[in-house]
Design a protein around this motif. Structure first.
Motif, PDB file in Angstrom:
ATOM      1  N   ASP A  40     118.802 152.861  73.360  1.00  0.00           N
ATOM      2  CA  ASP A  40     120.245 152.664  73.138  1.00  0.00           C
ATOM      3  C   ASP A  40     120.442 151.466  72.210  1.00  0.00           C
ATOM      4  OD1 ASP A  40     122.979 151.819  73.408  1.00  0.00           O
ATOM      5  OD2 ASP A  40     123.112 153.049  75.214  1.00  0.00           O
ATOM      6  N   PRO A  41     120.953 151.686  70.968  1.00  0.00           N
ATOM      7  CA  PRO A  41     121.133 150.569  70.020  1.00  0.00           C
ATOM      8  C   PRO A  41     122.046 149.477  70.571  1.00  0.00           C
ATOM      9  CG  PRO A  41     121.413 152.685  68.919  1.00  0.00           C
ATOM     10  CD  PRO A  41     121.362 152.965  70.383  1.00  0.00           C
ATOM     11  N   GLY A  42     123.115 149.868  71.257  1.00  0.00           N
ATOM     12  CA  GLY A  42     124.035 148.883  71.814  1.00  0.00           C
ATOM     13  C   GLY A  42     123.379 147.999  72.843  1.00  0.00           C
ATOM     14  N   PHE A  43     122.493 148.570  73.632  1.00  0.00           N
ATOM     15  CA  PHE A  43     121.750 147.809  74.646  1.00  0.00           C
ATOM     16  C   PHE A  43     120.853 146.768  73.989  1.00  0.00           C
ATOM     17  CE2 PHE A  43     118.021 147.898  77.738  1.00  0.00           C
ATOM     18  CZ  PHE A  43     118.620 147.013  78.630  1.00  0.00           C
ATOM     19  N   GLU A  44     120.119 147.192  72.965  1.00  0.00           N
ATOM     20  CA  GLU A  44     119.216 146.263  72.266  1.00  0.00           C
ATOM     21  C   GLU A  44     120.001 145.173  71.550  1.00  0.00           C
ATOM     22  OE1 GLU A  44     115.999 146.176  72.547  1.00  0.00           O
ATOM     23  OE2 GLU A  44     116.082 147.895  73.892  1.00  0.00           O
ATOM     24  N   GLU A  45     121.147 145.546  70.988  1.00  0.00           N
ATOM     25  CA  GLU A  45     121.961 144.566  70.243  1.00  0.00           C
ATOM     26  C   GLU A  45     122.474 143.459  71.157  1.00  0.00           C
ATOM     27  OE1 GLU A  45     126.130 144.538  67.699  1.00  0.00           O
ATOM     28  OE2 GLU A  45     125.048 146.422  67.965  1.00  0.00           O
ATOM     29  N   LEU A  46     122.787 143.796  72.402  1.00  0.00           N
ATOM     30  CA  LEU A  46     123.297 142.799  73.346  1.00  0.00           C
ATOM     31  C   LEU A  46     122.194 141.958  73.986  1.00  0.00           C
ATOM     32  CD1 LEU A  46     126.085 144.866  75.153  1.00  0.00           C
ATOM     33  CD2 LEU A  46     126.421 142.902  73.663  1.00  0.00           C
ATOM     34  N   GLY A  47     120.949 142.388  73.852  1.00  0.00           N
ATOM     35  CA  GLY A  47     119.854 141.582  74.401  1.00  0.00           C
ATOM     36  C   GLY A  47     118.925 142.306  75.332  1.00  0.00           C
ATOM     37  N   GLY A  48     119.136 143.604  75.548  1.00  0.00           N
ATOM     38  CA  GLY A  48     118.232 144.395  76.363  1.00  0.00           C
ATOM     39  C   GLY A  48     118.237 143.978  77.832  1.00  0.00           C
ATOM     40  N   VAL A  49     117.027 143.961  78.409  1.00  0.00           N
ATOM     41  CA  VAL A  49     116.889 143.634  79.835  1.00  0.00           C
ATOM     42  C   VAL A  49     117.415 142.227  80.118  1.00  0.00           C
ATOM     43  CG1 VAL A  49     115.245 143.364  81.738  1.00  0.00           C
ATOM     44  CG2 VAL A  49     114.876 145.138  80.024  1.00  0.00           C
ATOM     45  N   ARG A  50     117.274 141.331  79.152  1.00  0.00           N
ATOM     46  CA  ARG A  50     117.749 139.956  79.337  1.00  0.00           C
ATOM     47  C   ARG A  50     119.253 139.938  79.588  1.00  0.00           C
ATOM     48  NH1 ARG A  50     117.103 134.999  74.955  1.00  0.00           N
ATOM     49  NH2 ARG A  50     118.330 133.464  76.118  1.00  0.00           N
ATOM     50  N   LEU A 101     115.337 149.163  86.735  1.00  0.00           N
ATOM     51  CA  LEU A 101     115.451 150.624  86.776  1.00  0.00           C
ATOM     52  C   LEU A 101     116.491 151.140  85.778  1.00  0.00           C
ATOM     53  CD1 LEU A 101     115.343 151.182  90.648  1.00  0.00           C
ATOM     54  CD2 LEU A 101     113.486 151.506  89.012  1.00  0.00           C
ATOM     55  N   ILE A 102     117.589 150.411  85.661  1.00  0.00           N
ATOM     56  CA  ILE A 102     118.651 150.824  84.733  1.00  0.00           C
ATOM     57  C   ILE A 102     118.174 150.694  83.293  1.00  0.00           C
ATOM     58  CG2 ILE A 102     120.945 150.204  83.854  1.00  0.00           C
ATOM     59  CD1 ILE A 102     121.179 151.623  86.447  1.00  0.00           C
ATOM     60  N   ALA A 103     117.380 149.663  83.004  1.00  0.00           N
ATOM     61  CA  ALA A 103     116.942 149.410  81.621  1.00  0.00           C
ATOM     62  C   ALA A 103     116.149 150.578  81.055  1.00  0.00           C
ATOM     63  CB  ALA A 103     116.105 148.129  81.572  1.00  0.00           C
ATOM     64  N   GLU A 104     115.391 151.270  81.904  1.00  0.00           N
ATOM     65  CA  GLU A 104     114.601 152.408  81.423  1.00  0.00           C
ATOM     66  C   GLU A 104     115.488 153.481  80.803  1.00  0.00           C
ATOM     67  OE1 GLU A 104     112.288 153.942  84.599  1.00  0.00           O
ATOM     68  OE2 GLU A 104     111.200 152.065  84.962  1.00  0.00           O
ATOM     69  N   GLN A 105     116.681 153.623  81.336  1.00  0.00           N
ATOM     70  CA  GLN A 105     117.600 154.653  80.852  1.00  0.00           C
ATOM     71  C   GLN A 105     118.138 154.329  79.459  1.00  0.00           C
ATOM     72  OE1 GLN A 105     120.454 155.797  83.832  1.00  0.00           O
ATOM     73  NE2 GLN A 105     121.850 156.722  82.342  1.00  0.00           N
ATOM     74  N   GLN A 144     130.742 150.889  79.172  1.00  0.00           N
ATOM     75  CA  GLN A 144     131.110 152.229  79.640  1.00  0.00           C
ATOM     76  C   GLN A 144     129.872 152.981  80.117  1.00  0.00           C
ATOM     77  OE1 GLN A 144     133.181 154.247  76.490  1.00  0.00           O
ATOM     78  NE2 GLN A 144     134.807 152.709  76.337  1.00  0.00           N
ATOM     79  N   ARG A 145     128.833 152.963  79.275  1.00  0.00           N
ATOM     80  CA  ARG A 145     127.606 153.695  79.608  1.00  0.00           C
ATOM     81  C   ARG A 145     126.880 153.053  80.787  1.00  0.00           C
ATOM     82  NH1 ARG A 145     127.685 153.351  74.001  1.00  0.00           N
ATOM     83  NH2 ARG A 145     125.975 151.836  73.846  1.00  0.00           N
ATOM     84  N   LEU A 146     126.919 151.719  80.860  1.00  0.00           N
ATOM     85  CA  LEU A 146     126.249 151.016  81.948  1.00  0.00           C
ATOM     86  C   LEU A 146     126.922 151.326  83.291  1.00  0.00           C
ATOM     87  CD1 LEU A 146     124.186 149.008  83.008  1.00  0.00           C
ATOM     88  CD2 LEU A 146     125.734 147.138  82.355  1.00  0.00           C
ATOM     89  N   PHE A 147     128.254 151.316  83.323  1.00  0.00           N
ATOM     90  CA  PHE A 147     128.961 151.617  84.570  1.00  0.00           C
ATOM     91  C   PHE A 147     128.652 153.041  85.035  1.00  0.00           C
ATOM     92  CE2 PHE A 147     132.593 153.291  86.933  1.00  0.00           C
ATOM     93  CZ  PHE A 147     132.719 152.330  87.932  1.00  0.00           C
ATOM     94  N   GLU A 148     128.648 154.002  84.088  1.00  0.00           N
ATOM     95  CA  GLU A 148     128.349 155.391  84.448  1.00  0.00           C
ATOM     96  C   GLU A 148     126.937 155.527  85.000  1.00  0.00           C
ATOM     97  OE1 GLU A 148     129.168 157.363  80.800  1.00  0.00           O
ATOM     98  OE2 GLU A 148     131.347 157.411  81.109  1.00  0.00           O
ATOM     99  N   ALA A 149     125.984 154.765  84.437  1.00  0.00           N
ATOM    100  CA  ALA A 149     124.608 154.811  84.925  1.00  0.00           C
ATOM    101  C   ALA A 149     124.512 154.235  86.344  1.00  0.00           C
ATOM    102  CB  ALA A 149     123.689 154.042  83.976  1.00  0.00           C
ATOM    103  N   VAL A 150     125.195 153.114  86.568  1.00  0.00           N
ATOM    104  CA  VAL A 150     125.209 152.500  87.903  1.00  0.00           C
ATOM    105  C   VAL A 150     125.835 153.467  88.904  1.00  0.00           C
ATOM    106  CG1 VAL A 150     126.222 150.638  89.286  1.00  0.00           C
ATOM    107  CG2 VAL A 150     125.240 150.124  87.046  1.00  0.00           C
ATOM    108  N   GLU A 151     126.958 154.087  88.516  1.00  0.00           N
ATOM    109  CA  GLU A 151     127.643 155.034  89.401  1.00  0.00           C
ATOM    110  C   GLU A 151     126.740 156.210  89.751  1.00  0.00           C
ATOM    111  OE1 GLU A 151     131.948 157.349  89.549  1.00  0.00           O
ATOM    112  OE2 GLU A 151     130.988 156.994  87.605  1.00  0.00           O
TER     113      GLU A 151
END
Length: 496
Positions: A88-98, A80-84, A60-67
């Motif tokens: 974000d705990p959810g981002f790190e839990e899924l693997g971050g930039v990878r 560029l998106i990763a900086e935002q 949800q948050r990723l789509f809103e950032a892309v939009e």
């Protein structure tokens, strides 16, 4: 690098077993990967998909950032998106930039993005349907002392309508970015229209220039004493919109109104036949009184027949149910909006609508307050202007100056408070005609001169306008065909 496996979508319930929540995380991943790989794919997925439609919270948050990046004209790519999402705990839990890199590596062709978007959107609607169904079932079983069964049905219908129209039952908070985007879109549409109107045209040029047309989600009140022509003005505005209706198809198969609109007219005082007769008189130019009496010749009947053929396909829908309740009115408006479309709703008139149900208010002021609040809520829900007519109290007749004021509204407090715009109709000729002196006297000659000056003129007094100035607009009024029109102005009409 492997994509993170799909989540287990089967929630645990102690009461009933639900097979599984309709969701497809792989489709979400494919869509997001396609958007990150090729930002141009965003323009192909339509405007109905929003961040809240994704099942995975981080998606949800990723789509809103892309939009947000794309709407600003910025590049939306993993670095560029990763900086935002650095914290974000959810981002790190899924693997971050990878994780973002994996989405791009496994991205399907951008041409397939609309198919994935439709799948994500459809599954979101199914999840909301399951939730609404559960809430309806639980509320019906448990009961609610504040809501009777009919009110529960209305509430359920409102939730289902919102889901069908907006893809969500309740949006709650809207980000300023999204609100700003809508405002810019509205301004751009106004700029592209002839005359720069932001709202629906009334067909009356001087009135349009004063109010900018009728705006979506606004409650507009037209009030006057009886016989001033408020029903005629409302019918003129509504029928002009219906006659000029034009639309263009959208990528999702829906219709977008580009001019005029589909009109619903709740005529609680006049029958549908009487209202249609007024329309015939207006278009044909044949007196409505003579039409009713049958006092027309063959040429006039030919004009009436031609007028009927010209206007028979106008999207003008009439409901002449007397004493209709607010709940029924709202339900029928939602149904029309869903099945045919709806751009303007007219109620003639406000004081004839009832609350209904067992909890009917004994205090008429409270009842009218509930009706105006309900109409305002309906205008916002359907995102259309609601035009409601209202009667003025008799205190106008006791003043020397007969021009109406906000305080003259019956049950004025609630109407004045809830309305976005209040307009009054004033025709001096109506009052002056009742003061005719003895024929042949000097006073009669003076009276006749005054009548000649004001005959065929009407004033629209804007007593309240939330989005603009108040003031007076002068119009023409033809009593024979009960039609309001534009006054001649230098340069307005071609002298030929």
């Amino acid at each position: 690098m492997a994509i993170v496996p799909a989540l287990d979508l089967r929630p645990v319930s102690n009461d009933i077993e639900i097979p599984h929540v309709p969701a497809n995380v792989e489709a979400e991943q494919a869509l997001l990967g396609a958007l990150l790989y090729d930002n141009a794919a965003f323009e192909r997925i339509g405007d109905n998909l929003q961040g809240r439609h994704f099942y995975e919270p981080f998606h949800q948050r990723l789509f809103e950032a892309v939009e947000t990046h794309i709407r600003k004209g910025q590049l939306a790519e993993p670095i560029l998106i990763a900086e935002q999402f650095a914290r974000d705990p959810g981002f790190e839990e899924l693997g971050g930039v990878r994780y973002l890199a994996d989405l791009v590596d496994r991205a399907p062709p951008a041409a397939n993005a609309p198919d994935y978007a439709r799948a994500v959107y459809d599954l979101a609607l199914r999840r909301d349907l399951i939730r609404i169904g559960g809430e309806i079932s639980a509320l019906a079983a448990a009961g609610d002392p504040e809501l009777d069964a009919k009110e529960q049905i209305e509430q359920a219908e409102q939730q289902l309508y919102a889901l069908a129209e907006t893809g969500g039952v309740s949006q709650g908070f809207v980000s300023f970015t999204e609100a700003l985007h809508r405002a810019v879109t509205m301004a751009a549409e106004a700029h592209s229209r002839d005359g720069g109107l932001a709202g629906l045209s009334t067909g009356l040029m001087d009135l349009d220039s004063k109010i900018g047309g009728l705006h979506p989600s606004d409650l507009v009140i037209i009030a006057s004493r009886p016989s001033m022509g408020k029903s005629s003005l409302a019918a003129n505005i509504g029928f002009d919109a219906a006659r000029n209706y034009a639309w263009e198809p959208q990528p999702d198969g829906s219709k977008k109104t580009v001019r005029g609109g589909v009109v619903a007219f709740f005529s609680l005082e006049m029958s549908a036949d009487q209202l249609a007769l007024r329309m015939l008189a207006e278009v044909s130019g044949v007196s409505g009184d003579r039409l009713r009496k049958g006092e027309i010749d063959a040429s006039e009947f030919g004009r009436v027949r031609d007028a009927a053929l010209e206007i028979q396909d106008a999207p003008f829908y009439i409901d002449d149910t007397g004493g209709i309740t607010l709940a029924k009115l709202a339900a029928r408006a939602r149904r029309l909006k869903r099945t045919v479309g709806l751009d303007l709703l007219i109620v003639d008139y406000l004081q004839l609508v009832t609350i209904g149900g067992t909890n009917r208010q004994d205090n008429r002021v409270q009842e009218v307050s509930a009706i105006t609040q309900g109409l305002k809520a309906l205008a916002k829900e359907l995102s259309i202007p609601v035009l409601a007519l209202a009667q003025l109290s008799r205190q106008v007749e006791n003043r020397e100056d007969k021009k109406p004021q906000l305080a003259d509204l019956r049950e004025s407090g609630s109407i004045e408070q809830d309305a976005d715009m209040v307009m009054f109709i004033y025709r001096e000729s109506y009052y002056l005609s009742r003061l005719e002196p003895r024929e042949g006297s000097e006073e009669h000659f003076k009276w006749q001169e005054q009548m000649d000056q004001v005959k065929g003129l009407a004033e629209i007094i804007i007593g309240k306008q939330r989005h603009g100035p108040i003031g007076t607009v002068k119009l023409s009024f033809n009593e024979d065909i009960t039609k309001f029109g534009n006054l001649a102005r230098d340069g307005r009409y071609d002298p030929r």
